[in-house]
Design a protein around this motif. Sequence first.
Motif, PDB file in Angstrom:
ATOM      1  N   SER A  56       0.913  -1.265  -0.056  1.00  0.00           N
ATOM      2  CA  SER A  56       0.009   0.032   0.028  1.00  0.00           C
ATOM      3  C   SER A  56       0.751   1.301   0.029  1.00  0.00           C
ATOM      4  N   THR A  57       2.033   1.099  -0.636  1.00  0.00           N
ATOM      5  CA  THR A  57       2.977   2.173  -0.502  1.00  0.00           C
ATOM      6  C   THR A  57       3.644   2.299  -2.166  1.00  0.00           C
ATOM      7  N   ASP A  58       3.353   3.588  -2.623  1.00  0.00           N
ATOM      8  CA  ASP A  58       3.891   3.781  -3.962  1.00  0.00           C
ATOM      9  C   ASP A  58       4.978   5.140  -3.743  1.00  0.00           C
ATOM     10  N   VAL A  59       5.984   4.987  -4.862  1.00  0.00           N
ATOM     11  CA  VAL A  59       7.050   5.839  -4.810  1.00  0.00           C
ATOM     12  C   VAL A  59       7.220   6.435  -6.306  1.00  0.00           C
ATOM     13  N   ALA A  60       7.387   7.795  -6.295  1.00  0.00           N
ATOM     14  CA  ALA A  60       7.544   8.516  -7.602  1.00  0.00           C
ATOM     15  C   ALA A  60       8.731   9.346  -7.541  1.00  0.00           C
ATOM     16  N   VAL A  80       9.380   1.819  -8.672  1.00  0.00           N
ATOM     17  CA  VAL A  80       9.455   3.402  -8.428  1.00  0.00           C
ATOM     18  C   VAL A  80       9.096   4.009  -9.809  1.00  0.00           C
ATOM     19  N   THR A  81       8.207   4.631 -10.049  1.00  0.00           N
ATOM     20  CA  THR A  81       7.732   5.405 -11.187  1.00  0.00           C
ATOM     21  C   THR A  81       8.619   6.785 -11.187  1.00  0.00           C
ATOM     22  N   LEU A  82       9.090   6.862 -12.576  1.00  0.00           N
ATOM     23  CA  LEU A  82      10.000   8.257 -12.971  1.00  0.00           C
ATOM     24  C   LEU A  82       9.112   8.812 -13.991  1.00  0.00           C
ATOM     25  N   VAL A  83       9.007  10.309 -13.603  1.00  0.00           N
ATOM     26  CA  VAL A  83       8.190  11.172 -14.526  1.00  0.00           C
ATOM     27  C   VAL A  83       8.792  12.391 -14.580  1.00  0.00           C
TER      28      VAL A  83
END
Length: 260
Positions: A56-60, A80-83
């Motif tokens: 339940s933890t997302d990183v961007a 991990v999402t890179l934007v």
Amino acid sequence: MLPSPHTALDHLAHAETLLVCMDFDGTICPLGTDAYTVTPDPRAISALEALAELPSTDVAILSGRHLDGLRRVCPLGPPVTLVGSHGAEPASGGPQLSEDERAYLDDIHHQLEQLISGIPGTFVETKPYQRVLHVVKLAASDPEAAASLLQQAMELPTHGRPVTPGHNILEFSAVDITKGSWLAAEKTSYAATLFAGDDVTDETALSALDTRPGADVGVKVRAADASGTADTAANYQLGSVDEVAHFLTALAAARRSARG
């Protein structure tokens, strides 16, 4: 002086769902005169990797760098999402530029190149949706000349399109997409969001947060002795990349304990 986000650790650790969103340069990576010789803080990287593995933890990472440039200096990858490009460049997709928008970028690029012609320590960066004037190396030797160039660039016609200052840079964008518009859409899926950033461009993301007590946590990263608060939408403050790394390490440990 804003309080430290360490006072919000328990809230973030126990949030039902949590989005941890970080700016890159000046937040988890020290600033440098060469954009591609910088190294992110290894403790921050380790903490973000640990957070991304928790339920339940997302990183961007939400950066002003274009996506390919971000990948060159940021070792983080899935989950991990890179934007990149202030939210205009997600890992897939992104807007298609119109003929007018492409023409605008070509024109502003030409004008910027003319402005800095023959001036060492300056260059114009090409990004998919932006053109960026860089004067950081010039600023190190002649800050007045660098400031003058930035001011002259500010006076170039943009026909209402966004122009955003930063640390010895000035960015001209063909699209009206900001870190704030990206984060506002993304955060709707989470009970709480943490965002940290150091620059003017990060204020749009900080403004997208719900900073009422018990909601989101916005962190401004700036010199620890900076006492003003009116220039930021953040509700917390940290004084350096080192302090961010320390806080992320504490958050990873607290959330691992709370979710374990």
